[in-house]
Design a protein around this motif. Structure first.
Motif, PDB file in Angstrom:
ATOM      1  N   THR A 162       8.744  -3.991  -7.782  1.00 13.61           N
ATOM      2  CA  THR A 162       8.713  -3.241  -9.036  1.00 13.61           C
ATOM      3  C   THR A 162       8.419  -1.770  -8.775  1.00 13.61           C
ATOM      4  OG1 THR A 162       7.900  -5.197 -10.199  1.00 13.61           O
ATOM      5  CG2 THR A 162       7.581  -3.079 -11.287  1.00 13.61           C
ATOM      6  N   LEU A 163       7.447  -1.496  -7.929  1.00 16.13           N
ATOM      7  CA  LEU A 163       7.079  -0.107  -7.639  1.00 16.13           C
ATOM      8  C   LEU A 163       8.212   0.653  -6.961  1.00 16.13           C
ATOM      9  CD1 LEU A 163       3.429  -0.760  -6.436  1.00 16.13           C
ATOM     10  CD2 LEU A 163       4.080   0.522  -8.479  1.00 16.13           C
ATOM     11  N   VAL A 164       8.883  -0.001  -6.029  1.00 17.34           N
ATOM     12  CA  VAL A 164       9.976   0.646  -5.308  1.00 17.34           C
ATOM     13  C   VAL A 164      11.183   0.858  -6.240  1.00 17.34           C
ATOM     14  CG1 VAL A 164      11.636   0.342  -3.409  1.00 17.34           C
ATOM     15  CG2 VAL A 164       9.213  -0.188  -3.059  1.00 17.34           C
ATOM     16  N   ALA A 165      11.448  -0.104  -7.111  1.00 17.72           N
ATOM     17  CA  ALA A 165      12.576   0.004  -8.049  1.00 17.72           C
ATOM     18  C   ALA A 165      12.359   1.121  -9.060  1.00 17.72           C
ATOM     19  CB  ALA A 165      12.782  -1.322  -8.770  1.00 17.72           C
ATOM     20  N   LEU A 192       0.824  -1.205   0.000  1.00 19.58           N
ATOM     21  CA  LEU A 192       0.000   0.000   0.000  1.00 19.58           C
ATOM     22  C   LEU A 192       0.860   1.258   0.000  1.00 19.58           C
ATOM     23  CD1 LEU A 192      -2.802  -1.116   2.487  1.00 19.58           C
ATOM     24  CD2 LEU A 192      -2.944  -0.963  -0.014  1.00 19.58           C
ATOM     25  N   ARG A 193       1.940   1.244   0.764  1.00 19.75           N
ATOM     26  CA  ARG A 193       2.847   2.409   0.789  1.00 19.75           C
ATOM     27  C   ARG A 193       3.502   2.598  -0.576  1.00 19.75           C
ATOM     28  NH1 ARG A 193       2.947   6.453   2.925  1.00 19.75           N
ATOM     29  NH2 ARG A 193       5.145   6.606   3.473  1.00 19.75           N
ATOM     30  N   ALA A 194       3.880   1.489  -1.231  1.00 15.43           N
ATOM     31  CA  ALA A 194       4.496   1.585  -2.555  1.00 15.43           C
ATOM     32  C   ALA A 194       3.520   2.158  -3.581  1.00 15.43           C
ATOM     33  CB  ALA A 194       5.011   0.218  -3.005  1.00 15.43           C
ATOM     34  N   LEU A 195       2.227   1.945  -3.355  1.00 15.13           N
ATOM     35  CA  LEU A 195       1.205   2.514  -4.237  1.00 15.13           C
ATOM     36  C   LEU A 195       1.007   4.003  -3.993  1.00 15.13           C
ATOM     37  CD1 LEU A 195      -1.635  -0.190  -4.164  1.00 15.13           C
ATOM     38  CD2 LEU A 195      -0.094   0.334  -6.060  1.00 15.13           C
ATOM     39  N   ILE A 242       4.138  -8.821  -3.085  1.00 18.24           N
ATOM     40  CA  ILE A 242       5.601  -8.792  -2.924  1.00 18.24           C
ATOM     41  C   ILE A 242       6.265  -8.444  -4.257  1.00 18.24           C
ATOM     42  CG2 ILE A 242       7.643 -10.207  -2.456  1.00 18.24           C
ATOM     43  CD1 ILE A 242       5.835 -11.768  -0.415  1.00 18.24           C
ATOM     44  N   ARG A 243       5.859  -9.148  -5.324  1.00 22.80           N
ATOM     45  CA  ARG A 243       6.445  -8.883  -6.647  1.00 22.80           C
ATOM     46  C   ARG A 243       6.244  -7.440  -7.080  1.00 22.80           C
ATOM     47  NH1 ARG A 243       3.774 -13.527  -7.830  1.00 22.80           N
ATOM     48  NH2 ARG A 243       2.251 -12.451  -9.139  1.00 22.80           N
ATOM     49  N   HIS A 244       5.028  -6.965  -6.933  1.00 26.67           N
ATOM     50  CA  HIS A 244       4.714  -5.619  -7.411  1.00 26.67           C
ATOM     51  C   HIS A 244       5.296  -4.537  -6.510  1.00 26.67           C
ATOM     52  CE1 HIS A 244       2.421  -6.733 -10.922  1.00 26.67           C
ATOM     53  NE2 HIS A 244       1.892  -7.700 -10.203  1.00 26.67           N
ATOM     54  N   THR A 245       5.447  -4.810  -5.238  1.00 25.27           N
ATOM     55  CA  THR A 245       6.090  -3.844  -4.347  1.00 25.27           C
ATOM     56  C   THR A 245       7.524  -3.627  -4.794  1.00 25.27           C
ATOM     57  OG1 THR A 245       4.678  -4.447  -2.483  1.00 25.27           O
ATOM     58  CG2 THR A 245       6.755  -3.341  -1.959  1.00 25.27           C
TER      59      THR A 245
END
Length: 152
Positions: free
Chosen positions: A147-150, A112-115, A142-145
């Motif tokens: 990606t979002l953080v990267a 949620l924070r990564a979003l 986990i996978r999308h977090t």
């Protein structure tokens, strides 16, 4: 008599699939309270060295009597050990449940924070979502977090 406007209705999902989803949600609701309690007991022990009934009631916003009833249930289920007027301790199984719940909470919160969800809202929403999310969805979070953080 008031009539509802006619809206296009999507086809209902297969009854077997739908029933399985409802069963999973009922099971999640049944275990939600136990998971919240054991997670909090573990956190209190880690932070202040003990978990007392008074602390549980205060942190969960429930009465002392409600907390006492839940702790008795957790004892019957083999998740905690407690003696009258003493601290509450997690059994090995209780510690496993607490760790699993804490991990699910962290995964949902981080996603949620990564979003871009604010800290306060992510914390509150993760508290509910963590109990109802499937393993498959957690793995996608986990996978999308990552990606979002990267991408930042």
């Amino acid at each position: 008599m008031t009539t509802q406007p006619k809206m296009p209705v999507k086809a209902l999902p297969d009854a077997t699939r739908r029933a399985a989803a409802f069963r999973r949600m009922r099971e999640a609701q049944r275990t939600e309270v136990a998971e919240d309690y054991v997670e909090l007991i573990g956190d209190l022990i880690a932070m202040i060295g003990e978990a007392r009934l008074t602390d549980l009631a205060e942190h969960l916003g429930v009465s002392h009597g409600t907390a006492a009833k839940v702790v008795q249930r957790l004892q019957r289920e083999g998740l905690v050990e407690s003696l009258p007027y003493r601290s509450i301790f997690l059994t090995e199984r209780g510690a496993e449940v607490a760790a699993m719940s804490r991990d699910r909470h962290r995964i949902v919160h981080d996603f949620l924070r990564a979003l871009g969800v604010s800290e306060a809202v992510a914390e509150a929403d993760a508290e509910g979502i963590e109990h109802h999310v499937s393993k498959e969805t957690l793995e996608a979070f986990i996978r999308h977090t990552k990606t979002l953080v990267a991408d930042r």
